[in-house]
Design an enzyme around this catalytic site. Structure first.
Site, mmCIF file in Angstrom:
data_model
loop_
_atom_site.group_PDB
_atom_site.id
_atom_site.type_symbol
_atom_site.label_atom_id
_atom_site.label_comp_id
_atom_site.label_asym_id
_atom_site.label_seq_id
_atom_site.Cartn_x
_atom_site.Cartn_y
_atom_site.Cartn_z
ATOM 1 N N SER A 225 11.582 -70.389 83.812
ATOM 2 C CA SER A 225 12.994 -70.710 83.582
ATOM 3 C C SER A 225 13.151 -72.198 83.269
ATOM 4 O O SER A 225 12.563 -72.686 82.309
ATOM 5 C CB SER A 225 13.826 -70.277 84.789
ATOM 6 O OG SER A 225 15.204 -70.287 84.493
ATOM 7 N N GLU A 335 15.950 -59.682 81.759
ATOM 8 C CA GLU A 335 16.174 -60.992 82.377
ATOM 9 C C GLU A 335 17.425 -60.984 83.247
ATOM 10 O O GLU A 335 17.481 -61.607 84.297
ATOM 11 C CB GLU A 335 16.275 -62.071 81.298
ATOM 12 C CG GLU A 335 14.985 -62.301 80.515
ATOM 13 C CD GLU A 335 13.975 -63.161 81.254
ATOM 14 O OE1 GLU A 335 14.239 -63.555 82.402
ATOM 15 O OE2 GLU A 335 12.906 -63.442 80.680
ATOM 16 N N HIS A 429 14.845 -61.713 85.760
ATOM 17 C CA HIS A 429 14.484 -63.121 85.642
ATOM 18 C C HIS A 429 13.862 -63.625 86.946
ATOM 19 O O HIS A 429 14.489 -63.517 88.001
ATOM 20 C CB HIS A 429 15.750 -63.919 85.306
ATOM 21 C CG HIS A 429 15.513 -65.342 84.923
ATOM 22 N ND1 HIS A 429 14.789 -65.692 83.805
ATOM 23 C CD2 HIS A 429 15.923 -66.514 85.481
ATOM 24 C CE1 HIS A 429 14.774 -67.005 83.700
ATOM 25 N NE2 HIS A 429 15.446 -67.526 84.710
#
Length: 517
Positions: A225, A335, A429
């Site tokens: 990320s 995600e 995610h």
């Protein structure tokens, strides 16, 4: 009798090998760093030593708030490093969306005095030269810290990697630009303090990691990320030359959405000071840290500042100015982050027509919206692709076609087992991180045998890549290097296998549209 006993012992040794009687070598004890000696602890098995909370820079407080990291004050006595250093200043951690507590920093300590790193090593002597992996956390550049349970480095250290995790400043402490800060800087730049922290930690690794049995010439930087976006920035930055040779970038890069310029970020910094009713830099430095947490600036994260990033990410790569690395990158099937507020089918179609004009029909073919349920799925997929898919896909293409450097691409597709409110999330995610770093044990989920097997496979890929720049190894499904001519990616699910990138056409469409903006 004694002769018979001696003969029996010799037979046993010859049958099972001398290793059966050899005690496990002790891992490193106290280690001398350039700043001073440190001691750590050992895991329960005794085959990994850890050193947590090693300072790599002076506390960035007082007059050092919004300055590049400064050298740490040396010490003489052995410094005990058994606990993580404080996480950087941010809001108190609380589970939200898809992230349970295991994905968040500890509740305490949290402090401006946060520039610490951690080392795990299974080396038995400082003369060993083990591959090094440096982990950079995510959190949208406003949260995160190295003390998150799923970032534990013991498992990779047991597999022969020296694992390092670091803290960097986040939020306004890490990324606030201001004309007065630029003026006082010898580099005529401000704002990228979080990236400068990462660079300082990487320089620490170069100077000290050999004392932990690591090889400073074989360093991989890895992140997820915002950590992946950081990896992308470090690969692009001339300040990172010679600090690493390989990069792992999980769900994040800076190719499709340009970072603000220094001028734009400075203007935001001025507005931010006015909103806090402290317009001058001196007054901002005197504000208590809590005041910044209560009100965040609208701009956050990296800045094209002319120093850390002399130009935009696409420009630096297109000009061939990025640091040469071998790359492993990818993103997740679900995600779970949207590109904007969720809309019903009619509003989604209307937005598509407004945004894409003559190309709206093509867009809606890739992201259909004949009813509300279908529109929701399309918006989930669009968020995945716009925020993560296109940036990492673009980086892979540039790496292969423009830079002619090896790149391996994955798609994490395992729906993470869950109960309760977390059942609705799939391969979400950050969901791949506990698998890749073999830390499922830290996450309270109903794991199945297949999850453990997937974690074994992914960890082996990551470890092999950190060692050699190639994830492949004995007993693993073959993972070919990505080529723009065939676009084969490794789909990481219960039965990992290579396949052609399934949504290449929609990614190409979105990438082309992003390039027109």
């Amino acid at each position: 009798m004694i002769r018979l006993l001696s003969s029996f012992l010799l037979l046993v040794v010859l049958s099972f090998g001398f290793g059966a009687f050899r005690p496990r070598p002790a891992v490193l004890g106290a280690v001398k760093t350039r700043s001073g000696p440190v001691s750590g602890g050992k895991n329960k098995v005794g085959d990994v030593a850890y050193y947590k909370g090693i300072p790599f820079a002076a506390p960035p407080v007082g007059e050092l708030r919004w300055k590049a990291p400064q050298p740490v004050k040396p010490w003489v006595k052995v410094r005990e490093c058994l606990q993580y250093g404080p996480s950087p200043i941010q809001a108190a951690p609380a589970p939200f969306s898809m992230w349970s507590a295991e994905f968040l920093i500890p509740a305490a300590p949290i402090s401006e005095d946060c520039l610490y790193l951690n080392v795990w090593t299974g080396a038995n002597a400082t003369t060993e030269r083990r591959a090094v992996l440096v982990w950079i956390y995510g959190g949208g550049f406003t949260s995160g810290g190295s003390g998150v349970p799923i970032y534990d480095g013991e498992a990779l250290a047991q597999k022969g990697i020296v694992f390092v995790s670091l803290n960097y400043r986040v939020g306004p402490f890490g990324f606030l630009a201001h004309p007065e800060l630029t003026k006082e800087s010898a580099n005529h730049a401000s704002g990228n303090y979080g990236l400068l922290d990462q660079l300082a930690a990487l320089r620490w690794v170069q100077q000290n990691i050999a004392a932990f049995g690591g090889d400073p010439t074989n360093v991989t930087i890895a992140g997820q990320s915002a950590g992946s976006m950081s990896v992308n920035c470090l690969v692009a930055s001339p300040l990172a030359k010679g600090l690493f040779t390989k990069a792992i970038a999980e769900s994040g890069a800076g190719f499709s959405r340009p970072y603000p310029t220094l001028a734009q970020a400075e203007q935001e910094g001025v507005r931010y000071g006015q909103e806090l009713k402290v317009p001058t830099l001196a007054e901002l430095r005197q504000l208590p840290a809590a005041a910044f947490v209560q009100k965040m600036p609208s701009l956050r994260g990296p800045i094209t500042d002319g120093y850390v990033l002399p130009a935009s990410i696409p420009e630096l790569f297109a000009a061939g100015n990025a640091n040469p690395v071998t790359l492993l990158t990818g993103w997740n099937e679900n995600e779970g982050l949207l590109a904007g507020p969720l809309k019903n089918a009619a509003d989604f179609r209307q937005q598509a027509e407004q945004q894409y004009g003559a190309q709206a029909s093509t867009f809606l073919r890739f992201f259909p919206a004949t009813n509300d349920a279908e529109a929701e799925t399309s918006q989930q997929n669009l968020g995945r692709d716009v925020i993560f898919g296109v940036p990492n896909y673009t980086w892979a293409n540039v790496q292969s076609q423009t830079l002619h450097r090896p790149v391996y691409v994955y798609r994490f597709a395992r729906k993470v087992p869950a109960t309760g409110q977390y059942v609705k999330y799939g391969a979400f995610h950050t969901g791949e991180v506990p698998y890749a770093y073999h830390n499922l044990r830290f996450v309270d989920r109903p794991w199945e045998p297949g999850d453990e097997k997937l974690a074994d496979t992914m960890t082996a890929y990551w470890v092999n890549f950190a060692r050699t720049g190639n994830p492949n190894g004995a007993g693993l499904p073959k993972w070919p290097a990505y080529q723009t001519t065939d676009k084969q990616v490794m789909v990481l699910d219960l039965n990992p296998a290579t396949q052609f990138l399934p949504d290449q056409a929609s990614l190409d469409f979105l990438a082309t549209q992003a390039g027109k903006k």
